[in-house]
Scaffold this motif. Structure first.
Motif, short mmCIF file in Angstrom:
data_model
loop_
_atom_site.label_atom_id
_atom_site.label_comp_id
_atom_site.label_asym_id
_atom_site.label_seq_id
_atom_site.Cartn_x
_atom_site.Cartn_y
_atom_site.Cartn_z
N PHE A 180 0.85 -1.03 0.02
CA PHE A 180 0.02 -0.04 0.03
C PHE A 180 0.89 1.22 -0.01
O PHE A 180 2.04 1.18 0.22
CB PHE A 180 -0.82 0.03 1.16
N THR A 181 0.44 2.40 -0.10
CA THR A 181 0.89 3.55 -0.35
C THR A 181 1.10 4.34 0.96
O THR A 181 -0.11 4.43 1.39
CB THR A 181 0.55 4.54 -1.60
N LYS A 182 2.20 4.57 1.49
CA LYS A 182 2.06 5.42 2.88
C LYS A 182 1.48 6.69 2.71
O LYS A 182 1.87 7.44 1.78
CB LYS A 182 3.62 5.43 3.46
N TYR A 183 0.58 6.92 3.39
CA TYR A 183 -0.32 8.38 3.30
C TYR A 183 -1.05 8.38 1.81
O TYR A 183 -1.41 9.45 1.36
CB TYR A 183 0.39 9.60 3.51
N LYS A 237 6.44 1.08 6.72
CA LYS A 237 5.04 1.47 6.52
C LYS A 237 4.13 0.66 7.61
O LYS A 237 2.97 1.28 8.04
CB LYS A 237 4.37 0.51 5.41
N MET A 238 4.52 -0.38 8.14
CA MET A 238 3.73 -1.29 9.12
C MET A 238 4.09 -0.55 10.51
O MET A 238 3.10 -0.57 11.39
CB MET A 238 4.00 -2.49 9.25
N ASN A 239 5.04 0.04 11.07
CA ASN A 239 5.34 0.33 12.22
C ASN A 239 5.08 1.77 12.52
O ASN A 239 4.99 2.53 11.43
CB ASN A 239 6.96 0.19 12.46
N PRO A 240 5.06 2.21 13.75
CA PRO A 240 4.93 3.54 13.97
C PRO A 240 5.78 4.24 13.79
O PRO A 240 7.09 4.05 13.49
CB PRO A 240 4.80 3.69 15.47
N ILE A 241 5.40 5.76 13.26
CA ILE A 241 6.76 6.79 12.61
C ILE A 241 7.73 6.87 13.72
O ILE A 241 7.29 7.13 15.05
CB ILE A 241 5.95 8.01 12.56
N PRO A 242 8.81 6.73 13.60
CA PRO A 242 10.03 6.84 14.72
C PRO A 242 10.07 8.19 15.08
O PRO A 242 10.03 9.13 14.41
CB PRO A 242 11.42 6.26 14.13
N VAL A 243 10.32 8.46 16.50
CA VAL A 243 10.32 9.83 16.90
C VAL A 243 11.64 9.71 17.65
O VAL A 243 12.22 8.90 18.40
CB VAL A 243 9.35 9.85 18.09
N CYS A 244 12.54 10.94 17.42
CA CYS A 244 13.63 11.13 18.14
C CYS A 244 13.53 11.45 19.51
O CYS A 244 13.26 12.78 19.48
CB CYS A 244 14.45 11.83 17.21
#
Length: 268
Positions: free
Chosen positions: A156-159, A254-261
């Motif tokens: 699938f396409t992210k966003y 795509k499947m994991n939460p967006i990484p946060v620094c």
């Protein structure tokens, strides 16, 4: 087409519809918006949303779309509108929008990257359109991804088609999607159509892009969950297993939460 004799279509149908209805009630929204592609996933999702009794808007968003996709989508919408009073439809022709966008951005000398990027652009234009209609109707965008696509190979396409408010069929394997769609009376032209994302303006199928059928990928997904490795297989099974594993790894973003620094407290 594999069948699962233990698949409880009626019970699963009721469970998903109740889940959708409860979520909408708690979210205080007025209905659902579903993008209709002419494929089985969007046909099933829109039917499940329609069963809730909430207003369900089916949105056609052609971008240089193949006529077969358009006709299947319209056939399904006609069927759904004839069966449910709460279903309506609208068409937003995004072809001029897409062409206008292409004129505003530079091309690249890599034809593969250009084709892939423009395919994802189509999906993201459609996501924006769905959220426009969801906004003016105080509705939720219902996702159409199944389990193999969303959590297996990340097809699938992210966003794009991955940008949704809720995913009613994302815990169903593709074979289960087919069984539930058949149970609900989805038209045969959709049930038997070769799966395609319709993002390239040609007749390439999902299998052409992935290198394996959904039945094969579903098998590989289940085998990996059992702890199997490629060394446990040979021939086509080994090839499919390696295809699945490769796609699963490269699409984890795509499947994991967006990484946060995260900033250490001593630096704040």
């Amino acid at each position: 087409m594999p069948t699962n004799s233990s698949f409880k279509a009626e019970a699963i149908n009721k469970h998903i519809v109740n889940w959708l209805r409860t979520y909408a009630e708690n979210a205080k929204v007025k209905g659902f918006v579903v993008g209709i592609s002419g494929g089985i996933d969007s046909a099933l999702t829109s039917t499940l949303c329609a069963q809730t009794g909430f207003p369900t808007l089916c949105v056609e968003m052609p971008i240089h779309q193949a006529e077969s996709h358009v006709s299947r989508g319209r056939e399904h919408i006609k069927y759904l509108c004839g069966k449910f009073d709460n279903v309506s439809s609208v068409e937003a022709d995004l072809t001029p929008v897409f062409e206008g966008f292409k004129k505003q951005v530079p091309e690249t000398e890599n034809p593969h990257l250009l084709a892939l990027t423009l395919a994802n652009t189509r999906a993201r234009l459609r996501m924006t359109t769905l959220y426009y209609f969801a906004g003016i109707h105080s509705a939720l965008v219902a996702g159409t991804g199944n389990k193999v696509e969303d959590f297996g190979v990340g097809f699938f396409t992210k966003y794009g088609d991955g940008g949704v408010d809720l995913s009613p069929i994302a815990d169903l394997m593709k074979s289960e999607v087919r069984e539930l769609a058949k149970y609900l009376g989805i038209t045969n032209t959709i049930l038997t159509a070769k799966p395609t994302d319709g993002l390239f303006g040609d007749d390439r199928s999902d299998e052409d892009q992935l290198g394996a059928s959904y039945d094969e990928l579903e098998w590989a997904m289940l085998e990996l969950e059992k702890g199997k490795t490629h060394n446990d297989f040979s021939g086509r099974e080994k090839e499919v297993f390696e295809i699945y594993k490769r796609l699963n790894i490269i699409n984890q973003h795509k499947m994991n939460p967006i990484p946060v620094c995260e900033i250490p407290m001593n630096l704040k």
